[in-house]
Design a protein around this motif. Structure first.
Motif, short mmCIF file in Angstrom:
data_model
loop_
_atom_site.label_atom_id
_atom_site.label_comp_id
_atom_site.label_asym_id
_atom_site.label_seq_id
_atom_site.Cartn_x
_atom_site.Cartn_y
_atom_site.Cartn_z
N GLN A 1 26.61 74.69 6.48
CA GLN A 1 27.02 75.92 5.82
C GLN A 1 25.80 76.75 5.44
N ILE A 2 24.80 76.07 4.96
CA ILE A 2 23.61 76.81 4.58
C ILE A 2 23.01 77.52 5.78
N SER A 3 22.92 76.81 6.88
CA SER A 3 22.24 77.47 8.00
C SER A 3 23.14 78.53 8.60
N ARG A 4 24.44 78.33 8.49
CA ARG A 4 25.35 79.35 8.99
C ARG A 4 25.19 80.67 8.23
N LEU A 5 24.95 80.52 6.95
CA LEU A 5 24.91 81.71 6.12
C LEU A 5 23.51 82.27 5.91
N SER A 6 22.52 81.53 6.34
CA SER A 6 21.18 81.90 5.92
C SER A 6 20.85 83.34 6.30
N ARG A 7 21.42 83.84 7.35
CA ARG A 7 21.12 85.19 7.77
C ARG A 7 21.93 86.22 6.99
N SER A 8 23.02 85.78 6.40
CA SER A 8 23.93 86.77 5.81
C SER A 8 23.78 86.95 4.31
N VAL A 9 22.93 86.16 3.70
CA VAL A 9 22.85 86.28 2.25
C VAL A 9 21.39 86.39 1.80
N ASP A 10 21.22 86.88 0.59
CA ASP A 10 19.88 87.02 0.04
C ASP A 10 19.37 85.72 -0.55
N GLY A 11 20.29 84.81 -0.85
CA GLY A 11 19.83 83.57 -1.45
C GLY A 11 20.97 82.61 -1.73
N PHE A 12 20.58 81.40 -2.08
CA PHE A 12 21.58 80.37 -2.29
C PHE A 12 21.54 79.78 -3.70
N LEU A 13 22.71 79.55 -4.20
CA LEU A 13 22.88 78.78 -5.41
C LEU A 13 23.42 77.43 -4.97
N LEU A 14 22.65 76.38 -5.13
CA LEU A 14 23.16 75.08 -4.69
C LEU A 14 23.56 74.27 -5.92
N THR A 15 24.83 73.99 -5.99
CA THR A 15 25.35 73.33 -7.17
C THR A 15 25.56 71.86 -6.90
N ALA A 16 24.91 71.03 -7.67
CA ALA A 16 25.03 69.59 -7.51
C ALA A 16 24.84 69.18 -6.05
N SER A 17 23.79 69.70 -5.47
CA SER A 17 23.55 69.44 -4.05
C SER A 17 23.42 67.96 -3.75
N ARG A 18 23.94 67.57 -2.61
CA ARG A 18 23.85 66.18 -2.17
C ARG A 18 22.74 65.98 -1.14
N LEU A 19 21.93 67.00 -0.95
CA LEU A 19 20.88 66.92 0.06
C LEU A 19 19.63 66.26 -0.51
N PRO A 20 18.88 65.58 0.35
CA PRO A 20 17.63 64.98 -0.12
C PRO A 20 16.60 66.06 -0.46
N ASP A 21 15.68 65.70 -1.34
CA ASP A 21 14.65 66.64 -1.77
C ASP A 21 13.96 67.36 -0.62
N GLU A 22 13.61 66.60 0.42
CA GLU A 22 12.83 67.20 1.52
C GLU A 22 13.60 68.36 2.15
N ASP A 23 14.89 68.13 2.40
CA ASP A 23 15.68 69.19 3.01
C ASP A 23 15.69 70.43 2.12
N LEU A 24 15.84 70.17 0.84
CA LEU A 24 15.91 71.29 -0.09
C LEU A 24 14.61 72.06 -0.11
#
Lengths: 336, 336
Positions: B109-132
């Motif tokens: 989802q993040i990569s799908r939207l990366s072009r369409s938004v100015d930024g991301f709010l990641l709430t309780a992300s389940r991604l590892p630190d490196e990815d973030l």
DNA sequence: AACACGATGGCAACTGCTTGCCGCCCTCCG
DNA sequence: CGGAGGGCGGCAAGCAGTTGCCATCGTGTT
């Protein structure tokens, strides 16, 4: 740094940009070998189409807006969830917009977004029919829990549901029910009252309407107090939030539910199963509502062959959930 | 039919398109009289800028994406609401995205939207630190209820909150608590356990951790059963949903709360005040979290002078809400 | 009076993709 | 064997703004 464009892909694959474009957006227009070549190269380069450039000419944004009348109401969560899921399944992005129960804000938000989305899901819209018809004339619109002639919609059946609800109360011996109405501009409030009134007349119990009330927990006290003046032994609150507020107030006033008075709500929100007493309510599969609405919207927004479903009014069954807040009518005395 | 463009406005006003463009997006670059002329003409024509055309060159979209780890969890709705409100105040559109507790989906989802938004709010992300960190390197990111060194974030204080929680339990005489952990990939689960463990050690009660459990009502049964094997007299569930599930299971097993065992949750969702017994929980003003996060994001996404707040880690106070699910520890016997 | 400079407006290139139209080539048919 | 037609790729003109650069003009400076 800057991401690859179709030009990069075209160059790398040795084809024209139009071919690259078509390989993605109109695959059958390109021969299989060429298409595969293009897709492979694109993948290698990490190409992803720029949605804005695409939208600029094609006028498709792959984005749907969902306007809810009050984002605080948990009832919408299930609808949102269903819509979000369905939208994602079709690679659409869902924009969530809060109208804060205000027609003005609703109107503003719609016009603000009209250029950026393929269509609107209007949930429990507070706008008058004319405004909605006007919007619907220029863009794809699907209504949720609101019907307007000429605009596709998905609603949970109220007539039959309210009939069941009133029947349930009548079968418990209640002869007089009070409907604690929702907001004046809520179509749903009108639909519910009409259905309750008709069902009551048919079944032979008396029904009165009180309100309007803003359907939130904190307005339950006023609603409860008003209802008690009517002498009705069964209260039908406009929604679960209001019903919960009513329950709290009745407990405060030491009126026992359901022994002294029965209370019901609408929506079957999560908390309704957990409050004390648990709430009898007219629910339904709200996630399905959201899902169905997105489906309708997708083909209302589809420029090709829209005719068929253009103005479908879907009615999904509601479902009476019996819990502990309804019981036999008290005998020989009124609740007031 | 088709809406006016800057060309129409330019022609009608007798100026160049660049002047019209600047009158809107760079007002001080145009003399006051000209600007007013342009704005007036634009208004008369009903001109509204096409957001996609604008985004194409300027790379600003005025859209923010909010990714939540599980849209089913009512806890997020307050955050969403706060974020939505704040975004609207700055004329930003909020896109809501569900990660369904899946790191893969979240990434997609993040990569799908990366072009369409100015930024991301990641709430309780389940991604590892490196990815973030990787994401944060190429786009504006603010984390909510998760901390990663080098990325701005807003979290509800856990250390102090958990301390208060454990202290509360200890003061009731509990000497052994069990934490029913949330998902393995939940940073919050780790933070809570660490805080509980430390607080317990300091205060002198024993603490064990069980799980991980998926924090939904339906997993409460397993969590409750597991917890009972530990002999702990106080259970700290990872969130209110799980806690409510635990309460239901304990009721099923005729274990009385809080007489036989105390139960607490986190988040203070709406239902927690209404369930039986009502739930002691560690809450906080979640709408504020959302609001603050958007504020951070807005200036992380602002190309001008970002330095100042680049990597702010905001910690907002949590707040212990005492209700009926906690009580004195049973004397002379274990709960199991 | 000559010169410099800042404020202002216009020109035109550019963003990245879509799509109507053209032309080529191959196949099928008479 | 010639012509028609369909499949396929390319050309280039948009789409609706933004923005770097230049020209102009008025004013302040020496």
């Amino acid at each position: 740094m800057t991401s690859p464009t179709i030009y990069d892909v075209a160059r790398a694959a040795g084809v024209a940009t139009s071919t690259v474009s078509r390989a993605f957006s109109n695959p059958q227009r390109v021969s299989a070998p060429t298409r595969e070549l293009v897709l492979r190269v694109a993948k290698e380069l990490g190409y992803e189409a720029n949605p804005h450039a695409r939208a600029l000419t094609s006028r498709r944004t792959d984005t749907l807006a969902m306007v809810v009348s009050d984002i605080k109401n948990p009832h919408f969560y299930e609808i949102i969830r269903g819509a979000e899921l369905r939208a994602k399944a079709s690679a659409r992005t869902l924009v969530l917009v809060n109208a804060e129960e205000s027609p003005r804000i609703e109107r503003e938000q719609i016009s603000r977004l009209s250029r950026s989305v393929d269509g609107f899901l209007l949930t429990a819209s507070r706008l008058p029919d004319e405004d909605l018809l006007e919007f619907a004339a220029t863009q794809a619109v699907v209504m949720v829990n609101r019907q307007v002639h000429g605009i596709p919609s998905v609603v949970l059946d109220q007539r039959e549901g309210c009939r069941q609800l009133v029947t349930h109360l009548a079968s418990l011996g209640h002869t007089s029910v009070a409907y604690l109405s929702g907001p004046q501009k809520s179509w749903m409030a009108g639909a519910r009252w009409a259905a309750i009134r008709d069902a009551a007349a048919e079944i032979g119990v008396s029904a009165v309407r009180m309100g309007p009330f803003t359907p939130r927990v904190e307005h339950g006290a006023a609603a409860a107090d008003a209802a008690l003046t009517t002498g009705a032994t069964a209260l039908i609150a406009h929604n679960d939030l209001l019903a919960i507020g009513v329950l709290l107030r009745l407990a405060d006033r030491s009126i026992r539910v359901p022994r002294d008075i029965s209370v019901t709500g609408f929506d079957d929100i999560f908390a309704s199963a957990l409050c004390t007493p648990s709430l009898t309510t007219l629910g339904g599969t709200h996630a399905n509502l959201g899902r169905a609405a997105v489906e309708l919207l997708l083909d209302a927004a589809d420029p090709t062959g829209r005719a068929g479903t253009a103005s479908l009014q879907l009615v999904q069954p509601s479902q009476l959930v019996l819990r502990d807040s309804t019981g036999p009518a008290p005998v020989g005395r009124s609740a007031g």
